[in-house]
Motif scaffolding. Structure first.
Motif, PDB file in Angstrom:
ATOM      1  N   ALA A 195      -1.915  10.626  31.055  1.00  0.00           N
ATOM      2  CA  ALA A 195      -3.268  10.073  31.076  1.00  0.00           C
ATOM      3  C   ALA A 195      -3.340   9.000  32.153  1.00  0.00           C
ATOM      4  O   ALA A 195      -2.352   8.318  32.447  1.00  0.00           O
ATOM      5  N   TRP A 196      -4.522   8.848  32.718  1.00  0.00           N
ATOM      6  CA  TRP A 196      -4.757   7.845  33.758  1.00  0.00           C
ATOM      7  C   TRP A 196      -5.997   7.039  33.403  1.00  0.00           C
ATOM      8  O   TRP A 196      -6.996   7.576  32.926  1.00  0.00           O
ATOM      9  N   ILE A 197      -5.938   5.723  33.662  1.00  0.00           N
ATOM     10  CA  ILE A 197      -7.110   4.867  33.570  1.00  0.00           C
ATOM     11  C   ILE A 197      -7.037   3.848  34.701  1.00  0.00           C
ATOM     12  O   ILE A 197      -5.990   3.241  34.945  1.00  0.00           O
ATOM     13  N   GLY A 198      -8.155   3.692  35.408  1.00  0.00           N
ATOM     14  CA  GLY A 198      -8.171   2.774  36.544  1.00  0.00           C
ATOM     15  C   GLY A 198      -9.234   3.188  37.538  1.00  0.00           C
ATOM     16  O   GLY A 198     -10.298   3.696  37.165  1.00  0.00           O
ATOM     17  N   ALA A 199      -8.945   2.977  38.820  1.00  0.00           N
ATOM     18  CA  ALA A 199      -9.858   3.418  39.866  1.00  0.00           C
ATOM     19  C   ALA A 199      -9.919   4.946  39.862  1.00  0.00           C
ATOM     20  O   ALA A 199      -8.940   5.609  39.510  1.00  0.00           O
ATOM     21  N   PRO A 200     -11.052   5.515  40.244  1.00  0.00           N
ATOM     22  CA  PRO A 200     -11.145   6.981  40.239  1.00  0.00           C
ATOM     23  C   PRO A 200     -10.047   7.624  41.077  1.00  0.00           C
ATOM     24  O   PRO A 200      -9.786   7.218  42.210  1.00  0.00           O
ATOM     25  N   ARG A 201      -9.387   8.625  40.480  1.00  0.00           N
ATOM     26  CA  ARG A 201      -8.333   9.380  41.147  1.00  0.00           C
ATOM     27  C   ARG A 201      -8.594  10.865  40.942  1.00  0.00           C
ATOM     28  O   ARG A 201      -9.151  11.276  39.921  1.00  0.00           O
ATOM     29  N   PHE A 202      -8.163  11.667  41.915  1.00  0.00           N
ATOM     30  CA  PHE A 202      -8.219  13.106  41.702  1.00  0.00           C
ATOM     31  C   PHE A 202      -7.203  13.494  40.631  1.00  0.00           C
ATOM     32  O   PHE A 202      -6.078  12.983  40.612  1.00  0.00           O
ATOM     33  N   LEU A 203      -7.591  14.397  39.752  1.00  0.00           N
ATOM     34  CA  LEU A 203      -6.716  14.803  38.663  1.00  0.00           C
ATOM     35  C   LEU A 203      -5.402  15.388  39.174  1.00  0.00           C
ATOM     36  O   LEU A 203      -4.346  15.218  38.566  1.00  0.00           O
ATOM     37  N   ASP A 204      -5.451  16.064  40.324  1.00  0.00           N
ATOM     38  CA  ASP A 204      -4.237  16.728  40.805  1.00  0.00           C
ATOM     39  C   ASP A 204      -3.195  15.749  41.337  1.00  0.00           C
ATOM     40  O   ASP A 204      -2.049  16.136  41.567  1.00  0.00           O
ATOM     41  N   ASP A 205      -3.557  14.454  41.512  1.00  0.00           N
ATOM     42  CA  ASP A 205      -2.549  13.473  41.921  1.00  0.00           C
ATOM     43  C   ASP A 205      -1.372  13.458  40.956  1.00  0.00           C
ATOM     44  O   ASP A 205      -0.213  13.294  41.365  1.00  0.00           O
ATOM     45  N   PHE A 206      -1.675  13.615  39.663  1.00  0.00           N
ATOM     46  CA  PHE A 206      -0.630  13.591  38.644  1.00  0.00           C
ATOM     47  C   PHE A 206      -0.381  14.961  38.018  1.00  0.00           C
ATOM     48  O   PHE A 206       0.738  15.289  37.638  1.00  0.00           O
ATOM     49  N   VAL A 207      -1.438  15.746  37.900  1.00  0.00           N
ATOM     50  CA  VAL A 207      -1.318  17.046  37.242  1.00  0.00           C
ATOM     51  C   VAL A 207      -0.554  18.049  38.106  1.00  0.00           C
ATOM     52  O   VAL A 207       0.202  18.871  37.592  1.00  0.00           O
ATOM     53  N   LEU A 208      -0.708  17.937  39.441  1.00  0.00           N
ATOM     54  CA  LEU A 208      -0.103  18.923  40.334  1.00  0.00           C
ATOM     55  C   LEU A 208       0.806  18.347  41.415  1.00  0.00           C
ATOM     56  O   LEU A 208       1.828  18.951  41.749  1.00  0.00           O
ATOM     57  N   LYS A 209       0.454  17.199  41.978  1.00  0.00           N
ATOM     58  CA  LYS A 209       1.125  16.729  43.188  1.00  0.00           C
ATOM     59  C   LYS A 209       2.346  15.850  42.948  1.00  0.00           C
ATOM     60  O   LYS A 209       3.198  15.740  43.829  1.00  0.00           O
ATOM     61  N   ALA A 210       2.435  15.185  41.829  1.00  0.00           N
ATOM     62  CA  ALA A 210       3.574  14.294  41.571  1.00  0.00           C
ATOM     63  C   ALA A 210       4.878  15.085  41.573  1.00  0.00           C
ATOM     64  O   ALA A 210       4.895  16.292  41.306  1.00  0.00           O
ATOM     65  N   ASP A 211       5.972  14.383  41.872  1.00  0.00           N
ATOM     66  CA  ASP A 211       7.277  15.057  41.928  1.00  0.00           C
ATOM     67  C   ASP A 211       7.584  15.805  40.637  1.00  0.00           C
ATOM     68  O   ASP A 211       8.038  16.942  40.653  1.00  0.00           O
ATOM     69  N   GLN A 212       7.362  15.132  39.507  1.00  0.00           N
ATOM     70  CA  GLN A 212       7.553  15.757  38.194  1.00  0.00           C
ATOM     71  C   GLN A 212       6.178  15.822  37.528  1.00  0.00           C
ATOM     72  O   GLN A 212       5.924  15.227  36.500  1.00  0.00           O
ATOM     73  N   SER A 213       5.274  16.554  38.186  1.00  0.00           N
ATOM     74  CA  SER A 213       3.887  16.654  37.722  1.00  0.00           C
ATOM     75  C   SER A 213       3.824  17.342  36.363  1.00  0.00           C
ATOM     76  O   SER A 213       4.806  17.930  35.892  1.00  0.00           O
ATOM     77  N   LEU A 214       2.640  17.299  35.771  1.00  0.00           N
ATOM     78  CA  LEU A 214       2.494  17.939  34.461  1.00  0.00           C
ATOM     79  C   LEU A 214       2.705  19.451  34.563  1.00  0.00           C
ATOM     80  O   LEU A 214       3.278  20.055  33.657  1.00  0.00           O
TER      81      LEU A 214
END
Length: 273
Positions: free
Chosen positions: A6-25
């Motif tokens: 989950a993310w809360i803060g400044a608007p971010r694209f969902l894929d920053d964490f869902v797809l693009k992170a090294d150990q993404s969801l």
């Protein structure tokens, strides 16, 4: 077991964490590094808050890595608050209604864990859901039941204590019939303004939960999304947090057990005369 973030803060694209992170969801859906199961292929879901008070929810039964719609939505949607979940079923069918996150009004909720003896307790759990919440009982999971029970216990006014009481009541039901493990619970829920999470278990096998502070917000996850060992903080068992993306408060999360519930009932009876 499942994986979520989950993310809360400044608007971010969902894929920053869902797809693009090294150990993404999505990576975790195929090869989770922390937890009982490495494969989480029994569906996925997203809930995000944009210009409406209520969340937009998208979920499906496909494995997260194979759904092209998920990639499109995540790469074109930016939100200040969002939840994402990949499911590994512990008992119920793979269906859209059983996928997380669940929602009711402005609330969204997702869970990793299990209730001991859930299939044998389903009728009892349904009976614990208040009538005015039962029209939102679309699936058959223990997770959705806990969420709706909490909604009936005052989630709007006391987001942490209502969830604590709901988890306690469900755990007591399992304890009474000695269906082990009684309760394993790592969860995240939101009203669109704040993000809440808790980590708890009736035994030593507590589902994992971490958070990381960013300059523009806070991300929660079942496991770290990268290998920055110092940047991720593990939430201690028996702890709940609340965050608006700028500050983060921690409190005890101690669902009441049978002896505590009996004492509370006796106290309330005495106070009532």
């Amino acid at each position: 077991m499942c994986r979520f973030l989950a993310w809360i803060g400044a608007p971010r694209f969902l894929d920053d964490f869902v797809l693009k992170a090294d150990q993404s969801l999505v990576t975790q859906s195929r090869s989770a590094l922390v937890g009982k199961t490495s494969l989480n292929a029994d569906g996925f879901g997203l809930a995000w808050y944009a210009d409406q008070e209520t969340p937009c929810v998208y979920k499906d039964v496909h494995p997260a890595w194979s759904d092209e719609n998920l990639k499109q939505i995540a790469s074109h949607t930016r939100a200040r608050l969002f939840l994402a979940h990949v499911r590994a079923s512990t008992s119920t069918a793979t269906s859209r209604n059983n996928c997380h996150p669940f929602s009711r009004g402005r609330w969204s909720f997702m869970h990793n864990g299990q209730v001991g003896g859930h299939l044998k307790l389903r009728q009892k759990l349904d009976g614990m859901i208040p009538l005015d919440c039962y029209d939102q009982r679309y699936g058959a999971t223990d997770s959705e039941a806990i969420f709706l029970i909490a909604a009936g216990l005052g989630l709007d006014h006391a987001p942490i204590s209502a969830m604590e009481r709901a988890v306690g009541q469900v755990e007591m039901l399992s304890r009474e019939r000695d269906y082990t493990p009684y309760m394993r619970f790592a969860a995240c829920w939101s009203d669109g303004e704040k993000l809440y999470a808790a980590r708890y278990a009736s035994d030593r096998f507590v589902p994992s939960l971490f958070y990381q502070v960013h300059p523009d917000g806070i991300v929660l996850g079942s496991e770290p999304l990268d290998d920055d060992v110092t940047g991720w903080i593990e939430i201690a068992p028996g702890t709940a947090i609340a965050t608006d993306g700028r500050t983060l408060d921690q409190t005890d999360f101690r669902p009441c057990h049978q002896d505590e519930a009996s004492a509370m009932a006796a106290s309330e009876y005495s106070a009532g005369g």
